[in-house]
Write a protein that holds these residues in place. Structure first.
Motif, PDB file in Angstrom:
ATOM      1  N   LYS A 132       0.201   2.588 -13.523  1.00  0.00           N
ATOM      2  CA  LYS A 132       1.123   3.348 -13.940  1.00  0.00           C
ATOM      3  C   LYS A 132       0.644   4.153 -15.057  1.00  0.00           C
ATOM      4  CE  LYS A 132       4.657  -0.313 -13.195  1.00  0.00           C
ATOM      5  NZ  LYS A 132       5.536  -1.162 -13.748  1.00  0.00           N
TER       6      LYS A 132
ATOM      7  N   ASP B  23      -3.087  -0.670 -15.214  1.00  0.00           N
ATOM      8  CA  ASP B  23      -1.639  -1.431 -14.746  1.00  0.00           C
ATOM      9  C   ASP B  23      -1.313  -0.543 -13.517  1.00  0.00           C
ATOM     10  OD1 ASP B  23      -0.619   0.895 -15.831  1.00  0.00           O
ATOM     11  OD2 ASP B  23       0.627  -0.143 -17.301  1.00  0.00           O
TER      12      ASP B  23
ATOM     13  N   GLY C 137       1.660   5.936 -17.615  1.00  0.00           N
ATOM     14  CA  GLY C 137       2.677   6.124 -18.541  1.00  0.00           C
ATOM     15  C   GLY C 137       2.154   6.568 -19.969  1.00  0.00           C
TER      16      GLY C 137
ATOM     17  N   LYS D 259      -5.465   3.116 -11.333  1.00  0.00           N
ATOM     18  CA  LYS D 259      -6.115   2.161 -11.981  1.00  0.00           C
ATOM     19  C   LYS D 259      -7.693   2.350 -12.284  1.00  0.00           C
ATOM     20  CE  LYS D 259      -3.309  -1.634  -9.868  1.00  0.00           C
ATOM     21  NZ  LYS D 259      -3.488  -2.713  -8.752  1.00  0.00           N
TER      22      LYS D 259
ATOM     23  N   THR E 124       1.591   9.749  -7.933  1.00  0.00           N
ATOM     24  CA  THR E 124       0.796   9.186  -9.151  1.00  0.00           C
ATOM     25  C   THR E 124       0.759   9.906 -10.458  1.00  0.00           C
ATOM     26  OG1 THR E 124      -0.925  10.741  -8.109  1.00  0.00           O
ATOM     27  CG2 THR E 124      -1.066   8.461  -7.260  1.00  0.00           C
ATOM     28  N   GLY E 125       1.849  10.794 -10.633  1.00  0.00           N
ATOM     29  CA  GLY E 125       1.857  11.464 -11.909  1.00  0.00           C
ATOM     30  C   GLY E 125       0.787  12.303 -12.330  1.00  0.00           C
TER      31      GLY E 125
ATOM     32  N   GLN F 255      -7.636   4.624 -15.347  1.00  0.00           N
ATOM     33  CA  GLN F 255      -7.314   3.904 -16.380  1.00  0.00           C
ATOM     34  C   GLN F 255      -8.529   3.253 -17.042  1.00  0.00           C
ATOM     35  OE1 GLN F 255      -3.810   1.981 -14.857  1.00  0.00           O
ATOM     36  NE2 GLN F 255      -2.426   2.896 -16.157  1.00  0.00           N
TER      37      GLN F 255
END
Length: 202
Positions: A141, A139, A143, A128, A101-102, A131
């Motif tokens: 991700k 989305d 990023g 999600k 999941t970063g 975010q």
């Protein structure tokens, strides 16, 4: 009159400076890795608390089936749950939840919160919800836009919004009537844990 340094002397000096610069960069990278590891250790330590994800459980009401240290048979059908060790569970958490999941790319408080959400609500859902709390496209991700929003956000405010989204998601889960109290307690324990152990360090 001072002699000009020879080409060999210049090359040696440049090589020495380059080596010093590389050593400094390596030390910085090691320090960053140690910090990331210590935050993961903190996160997994919370998850493995007895009242969060204790030992072996086989609750017939749980669609995840057998679980041990919070690792479910449904998610990892090839793992023998009764024989799963704490060390193996931590390795699974690192690869399939923290790294996947970063979490390393986020401020510590949100990283730990994201990890716990991924463990309990799924690594596909957790990004999600974060975010949504940060006001960026959900989305799934983590990023550049999500990382930038996380860095800009006031940590405790972002945490409160994120936990609110978690609770909302729980409320619409089919088995909420059975588990909602436990899920809500988990979120409150997490908030207290983060405010106690991380808030002052950010």
């Amino acid at each position: 009159m001072a002699k000009k340094p020879t080409a060999a002397q210049k090359a040696a000096k440049e090589a020495e400076a380059q080596a010093a610069q590389e050593a400094k960069a390596a030390e910085a990278a090691q320090a960053q890795e140690a910090d990331a590891q210590s935050i993961f250790d903190l996160a997994v330590g919370f998850v493995l608390r007895e009242k969060i994800e204790g030992g072996y459980v086989n609750d017939p009401r749980d669609p995840g089936g057998e679980t041990n240290f919070g690792i479910s048979k449904r998610s990892f059908p090839n793992v023998n749950m009764r024989e799963l060790t704490r060390e193996r569970a931590i390795a699974i958490y690192k690869e399939h939840y923290w790294d996947a999941t970063g979490c390393d790319d986020l401020p510590p408080m949100l990283a730990v919160a994201l990890f716990d959400c991924a463990v309990n609500q799924g690594p596909g859902i957790a990004p999600k919800l974060l975010q949504k709390a940060l006001g960026v496209a959900a989305d799934g991700k983590i990023g550049p836009k999500t990382r930038a929003a996380a860095e800009r956000a006031e940590p405790t405010e972002a945490l409160a919004l994120f936990l609110g989204w978690r609770l909302r998601r729980y409320a619409f889960t089919p088995n909420a009537a059975t588990y909602m109290r436990g899920w809500a307690n988990r979120v409150l324990y997490l908030q207290q844990f983060l405010l106690t152990h991380i808030a002052g360090a950010e």
